[in-house]
Design an enzyme around this catalytic site. Structure first.
Site, mmCIF file in Angstrom:
data_model
loop_
_atom_site.group_PDB
_atom_site.id
_atom_site.type_symbol
_atom_site.label_atom_id
_atom_site.label_comp_id
_atom_site.label_asym_id
_atom_site.label_seq_id
_atom_site.Cartn_x
_atom_site.Cartn_y
_atom_site.Cartn_z
ATOM 1 N N SER A 86 -4.547 -7.797 -10.193
ATOM 2 C CA SER A 86 -5.396 -8.632 -9.321
ATOM 3 C C SER A 86 -6.820 -8.083 -9.221
ATOM 4 O O SER A 86 -7.750 -8.805 -8.855
ATOM 5 C CB SER A 86 -4.793 -8.690 -7.911
ATOM 6 O OG SER A 86 -4.580 -7.366 -7.427
ATOM 7 N N LYS A 138 -7.456 -14.138 5.673
ATOM 8 C CA LYS A 138 -7.907 -14.262 4.274
ATOM 9 C C LYS A 138 -7.418 -15.579 3.663
ATOM 10 O O LYS A 138 -8.171 -16.331 3.068
ATOM 11 C CB LYS A 138 -7.380 -13.066 3.458
ATOM 12 C CG LYS A 138 -7.966 -12.950 2.078
ATOM 13 C CD LYS A 138 -7.490 -11.707 1.327
ATOM 14 C CE LYS A 138 -7.914 -10.399 1.936
ATOM 15 N NZ LYS A 138 -7.736 -9.240 1.035
ATOM 16 N N THR A 187 -10.396 -9.658 -7.880
ATOM 17 C CA THR A 187 -10.970 -9.249 -6.590
ATOM 18 C C THR A 187 -12.434 -8.843 -6.793
ATOM 19 O O THR A 187 -13.309 -9.180 -5.986
ATOM 20 C CB THR A 187 -10.164 -8.064 -6.001
ATOM 21 O OG1 THR A 187 -8.787 -8.454 -5.930
ATOM 22 C CG2 THR A 187 -10.646 -7.689 -4.613
ATOM 23 N N ASP A 192 -1.614 -3.300 -4.040
ATOM 24 C CA ASP A 192 -2.753 -2.915 -3.192
ATOM 25 C C ASP A 192 -3.045 -1.457 -3.524
ATOM 26 O O ASP A 192 -2.613 -0.954 -4.583
ATOM 27 C CB ASP A 192 -2.421 -3.130 -1.705
ATOM 28 C CG ASP A 192 -3.651 -2.948 -0.803
ATOM 29 O OD1 ASP A 192 -4.648 -3.659 -1.005
ATOM 30 O OD2 ASP A 192 -3.634 -2.068 0.082
ATOM 31 N N LYS A 214 1.908 -7.732 4.905
ATOM 32 C CA LYS A 214 1.516 -6.540 4.141
ATOM 33 C C LYS A 214 2.659 -5.538 4.213
ATOM 34 O O LYS A 214 3.406 -5.494 5.202
ATOM 35 C CB LYS A 214 0.263 -5.907 4.758
ATOM 36 C CG LYS A 214 -0.571 -5.094 3.795
ATOM 37 C CD LYS A 214 -1.572 -5.941 3.009
ATOM 38 C CE LYS A 214 -2.462 -5.126 2.125
ATOM 39 N NZ LYS A 214 -3.535 -5.927 1.524
ATOM 40 N N ARG A 248 0.854 -1.191 0.000
ATOM 41 C CA ARG A 248 0.000 0.000 0.000
ATOM 42 C C ARG A 248 0.892 1.244 0.000
ATOM 43 O O ARG A 248 1.751 1.387 0.877
ATOM 44 C CB ARG A 248 -0.914 -0.028 1.226
ATOM 45 C CG ARG A 248 -1.927 1.084 1.219
ATOM 46 C CD ARG A 248 -2.993 0.894 2.283
ATOM 47 N NE ARG A 248 -3.993 -0.092 1.893
ATOM 48 C CZ ARG A 248 -5.211 -0.161 2.401
ATOM 49 N NH1 ARG A 248 -5.578 0.692 3.331
ATOM 50 N NH2 ARG A 248 -6.070 -1.080 2.010
HETATM 51 N N1 NAI Z 1 -6.539 -4.435 -5.729
HETATM 52 C C1 NAI Z 1 -6.871 -5.625 -5.235
HETATM 53 O O1 NAI Z 1 -6.758 -6.653 -5.918
HETATM 54 C C2 NAI Z 1 -7.418 -5.736 -3.853
HETATM 55 C C3 NAI Z 1 -7.899 -4.640 -3.172
HETATM 56 N N2 NAI Z 1 -8.479 -4.827 -1.941
HETATM 57 C C4 NAI Z 1 -8.991 -3.688 -1.222
HETATM 58 O O2 NAI Z 1 -10.020 -3.060 -1.988
HETATM 59 C C5 NAI Z 1 -9.998 -1.647 -1.733
HETATM 60 C C6 NAI Z 1 -9.829 -0.878 -3.027
HETATM 61 O O3 NAI Z 1 -8.609 -1.264 -3.639
HETATM 62 P P1 NAI Z 1 -8.174 -0.758 -5.088
HETATM 63 O O4 NAI Z 1 -9.396 -0.562 -5.915
HETATM 64 O O5 NAI Z 1 -7.104 -1.645 -5.537
HETATM 65 O O6 NAI Z 1 -7.549 0.653 -4.726
HETATM 66 P P2 NAI Z 1 -7.514 2.004 -5.601
HETATM 67 O O7 NAI Z 1 -6.458 2.834 -5.014
HETATM 68 O O8 NAI Z 1 -7.477 1.693 -7.053
HETATM 69 O O9 NAI Z 1 -8.953 2.635 -5.302
HETATM 70 C C7 NAI Z 1 -9.348 3.180 -4.091
HETATM 71 C C8 NAI Z 1 -10.430 4.200 -4.432
HETATM 72 O O10 NAI Z 1 -11.068 4.586 -3.216
HETATM 73 C C9 NAI Z 1 -11.245 6.023 -3.283
HETATM 74 N N3 NAI Z 1 -11.392 6.504 -1.912
HETATM 75 C C10 NAI Z 1 -10.439 6.664 -0.960
HETATM 76 N N4 NAI Z 1 -10.997 7.099 0.188
HETATM 77 C C11 NAI Z 1 -12.334 7.204 -0.038
HETATM 78 C C12 NAI Z 1 -13.446 7.568 0.746
HETATM 79 N N5 NAI Z 1 -13.315 7.947 2.025
HETATM 80 N N6 NAI Z 1 -14.676 7.560 0.187
HETATM 81 C C13 NAI Z 1 -14.842 7.180 -1.097
HETATM 82 N N7 NAI Z 1 -13.826 6.809 -1.907
HETATM 83 C C14 NAI Z 1 -12.589 6.816 -1.385
HETATM 84 C C15 NAI Z 1 -10.007 6.523 -4.005
HETATM 85 O O11 NAI Z 1 -10.194 7.827 -4.520
HETATM 86 C C16 NAI Z 1 -9.877 5.472 -5.099
HETATM 87 O O12 NAI Z 1 -10.660 5.775 -6.239
HETATM 88 C C17 NAI Z 1 -8.875 -1.421 -0.716
HETATM 89 O O13 NAI Z 1 -9.391 -1.495 0.592
HETATM 90 C C18 NAI Z 1 -7.958 -2.612 -0.962
HETATM 91 O O14 NAI Z 1 -7.143 -2.912 0.142
HETATM 92 C C19 NAI Z 1 -8.630 -6.045 -1.378
HETATM 93 C C20 NAI Z 1 -8.156 -7.151 -2.002
HETATM 94 C C21 NAI Z 1 -7.467 -7.076 -3.264
HETATM 95 C C1 KIV Z 2 -4.306 -8.250 -3.650
HETATM 96 C C2 KIV Z 2 -3.505 -8.764 -2.519
HETATM 97 C C3 KIV Z 2 -2.057 -8.678 -2.849
HETATM 98 C C4 KIV Z 2 -3.809 -8.176 -1.179
HETATM 99 O O1 KIV Z 2 -2.997 -7.551 -0.576
HETATM 100 C C5 KIV Z 2 -5.139 -8.333 -0.612
HETATM 101 O O2 KIV Z 2 -5.874 -9.269 -0.943
HETATM 102 O O3 KIV Z 2 -5.503 -7.516 0.243
#
Ligand code: NAI
Ligand code: KIV
Length: 374
Positions: free
Chosen positions: A142, A60, A146, A111, A72, A36
Site C-alpha cells: 500500500s 479516513k 499512500t 502498517d 486497527k 502495527r
Molecule cells: N504503509 C502505508 O500504506 C500507510 C502508512 N501510514 C502511516 O505512515 C507512517 C509511516 O508508515 P510506513 O512507512 O509504512 O512505516 P515504516 O515502518 O516503513 O517506516 C517508519 C519509519 O519511521 C522511522 N521513525 C520511527 N520513529 C521516528 C522518529 N521519531 N523520527 C524519525 N523517524 C522515525 C522508522 O525508523 C522507519 O524508517 C506511519 O505513521 C503509518 O501509520 C498511513 C497510511 C498508510
Molecule cells: C494502509 C492501511 C491499511 C492503514 O492502516 C492506514 O491507512 O492507516
C-alpha cells in the site's frame, strides 16, 4: 467512556504477546485498518495507539467517501524484542486467530512494522485481510499509493501557498524514511523539491545522500526553515511545544495521528500554519486497496481515486476558509456528516466471505454482507 464498538485483547496462543484489535465503527461498513507491529514501553501504550489509530481510520474512510468502517490491530512488542522468522510467523498466526474470531467485522492490512508478505501469512488462516502480494491475489504494497496520496495533498497545499501545484524548487522536510517516507521523498526529489530528511535509523543517511537531501537529527528537523514539514514516521510529533518551534508554512504528511492532542490544530491555525489532517493526507493506501480488491476497478481508476485526494484537500481548505474554521474542523464535520447520514446501527456489517470472491472469479463487485445484530 469507550467510543469503540469493540476491542479484543488476547494473549497470543503461540507467542504470548498481546494482540489488540480495536473496531471503532462499522456505521459505514465493515471495519478495516492496518496491523502495527511495534515496540512499546508497556502493552497498554499499544492499546492506546490501537484506540486512536482505529478512530482515525473511521474518519479516513468517511472523508474518502468509502463504505468502510474504522479498525486497527496492534501487537505490542516489549522494548528491545526482535522477532526471528519463526516467532514472527507465530505472532502473525496469533493475529489471524483474533481476526478470524471476529467473523468478518474487521479486515487487516499492512502498517508500521508489517508488509504484504505478513498479510500472506495472515491470509492462510482468515480471508479478512487485504494488500497480500499481487501473485497471491492481493493489491500488494500500500505504501507507494499512500505516498502518491500524500503527494496529491501536498499539491493542493502548494497551490494555496505558491499559486502552483508544482513542488519543484519548494523546500520540504520529510520525517521518517520508511516505506512511505522514502517513496514520497523520491517522488518529491524527482520533481525538483529541495529536501531535508531524518530518521531514527542512521542507516537511512545513505538514502538521504542518494536523494541529495540535507540530513538533520529527528530533534532538529521540526524547526527546519522549510516551506512544508512532512511527517512520515510515527504519531504525536505535533505538541504545543513543537508547534511553537515550527518555522514552516504548512504541515502535510502521511503519518497517522500526528497531533499529540486535538487542540494543537488550533495552535497551528493561530500561527497561520496550514495543517491537513493526517487521515485525509494518508488515505491513498486504503483508497487503492479497497478500490482494487473490493470494487475491482482498473489500476488506472484506482490511481485516479488516489489522485483525487488533491480535490478533497482543495475543498476542505476552501470550506475552512469560507467558514473561518481550521482544516481539522472542516474535515471532522465532513466525516461526522457522512457518518450520521447512515441508518442507525441496526445491522452489523461484515466482510464478504472469500468463497464469494472465489465463486465470482473475483470479477464481480462485491458488496459487504449485512448481518442482523441480536
Ligand atoms: N504503509 C502505508 O500504506 C500507510 C502508512 N501510514 C502511516 O505512515 C507512517 C509511516 O508508515 P510506513 O512507512 O509504512 O512505516 P515504516 O515502518 O516503513 O517506516 C517508519 C519509519 O519511521 C522511522 N521513525 C520511527 N520513529 C521516528 C522518529 N521519531 N523520527 C524519525 N523517524 C522515525 C522508522 O525508523 C522507519 O524508517 C506511519 O505513521 C503509518 O501509520 C498511513 C497510511 C498508510
Ligand atoms: C494502509 C492501511 C491499511 C492503514 O492502516 C492506514 O491507512 O492507516
Amino acid at each position: 467512556m469507550l467510543d469503540h464498538e469493540q476491542v479484543a485483547i488476547h494473549a497470543g496462543r503461540r507467542s504470548r504477546l498481546p494482540v489488540i484489535v480495536a473496531v471503532h465503527s462499522t456505521a459505514l461498513g465493515p471495519a478495516a485498518g492496518g496491523l502495527r507491529l511495534w515496540h512499546y514501553p508497556d502493552w497498554r501504550d499499544g492499546l492506546t495507539d490501537a484506540l486512536r489509530l482505529s478512530a482515525a481510520m473511521t474518519s479516513k474512510f468517511a472523508v474518502a467517501g468509502l463504505p468502510i468502517g474504522g479498525g486497527k490491530a496492534v501487537v505490542a512488542l516489549p522494548e528491545g524484542m526482535e522477532l526471528d522468522a519463526d516467532r514472527r510467523r507465530d505472532v502473525l498466526r496469533d493475529v489471524a486467530d483474533v481476526i478470524a474470531s471476529l467473523s468478518g467485522v474487521y479486515a487487516t492490512g499492512p502498517d508500521v512494522g508489517t508488509s504484504p508478505a505478513d498479510m500472506a501469512v495472515i491470509g492462510e488462516t482468515t480471508p479478512h485481510v487485504f494488500c497480500k502480494p499481487t501473485d497471491l491475489g492481493g493489491s500488494g504494497d500500500s505504501s507507494p499509493h499512500t505516498a502518491q496520496g500524500a503527494l496529491a495533498a501536498l499539491r493542493a497545499v502548494s497551490r494555496r501557498l505558491h499559486g502552483t501545484s508544482s513542488l519543484g524548487g519548494r523546500s520540504l522536510a520529510v520525517i521518517g524514511l520508511g516505506r512511505v517516507g522514502v517513496g514520497l521523498a523520491r517522488l518529491l526529489a524527482a520533481e525538483g523539491a529541495v529536501l531535508t530528511v531524518t530518521d531514527i535509523d542512521l542507516d537511512k543517511q545513505k538514502i538521504s545522500d542518494e536523494l541529495g537531501a540535507v540530513w538533520r537529527s529527528p530533534d532538529e528537523i521540526l524547526a527546519a526553515d522549510v516551506d512544508i514539514v512532512v511527517p512520515a514516521a510515527l504519531g504525536s510529533v505535533l505538541t504545543s511545544r513543537t508547534a511553537a518551534d515550527l518555522r514552516c508554512r504548512a504541515v502535510v504528511g502521511p503519518a497517522n495521528n500526528q497531533l499529540a492532542t486535538p487542540d494543537v490544530a488550533d495552535l497551528l491555525y493561530q500561527r497561520d500554519i496550514i495543517w491537513v489532517p493526517d487521515y485525509v493526507a494518508s488515505a491513498g493506501g486504503v483508497i487503492n486497496a479497497i478500490s482494487a480488491e473490493l470494487h475491482r476497478v482498473s489500476a488506472d481508476e484506482a490511481r485516479a481515486r488516489v489522485r483525487a485526494i488533491e480535490d478533497t484537500v482543495d475543498d476542505l481548505l476552501d470550506t475552512a476558509q469560507r467558514c473561518g474554521q481550521t482544516p481539522a474542523q472542516a474535515a471532522s464535520e465532513l466525516a461526522r456528516r457522512r457518518l450520521s447520514a447512515t441508518s442507525p446501527a441496526k445491522h452489523r456489517f461484515t466482510w464478504p466471505d472469500a468463497s464469494l470472491l472465489a465463486r465470482t472469479g473475483g470479477r464481480q463487485r462485491v458488496r459487504a454482507t449485512r448481518r442482523s445484530t441480536p
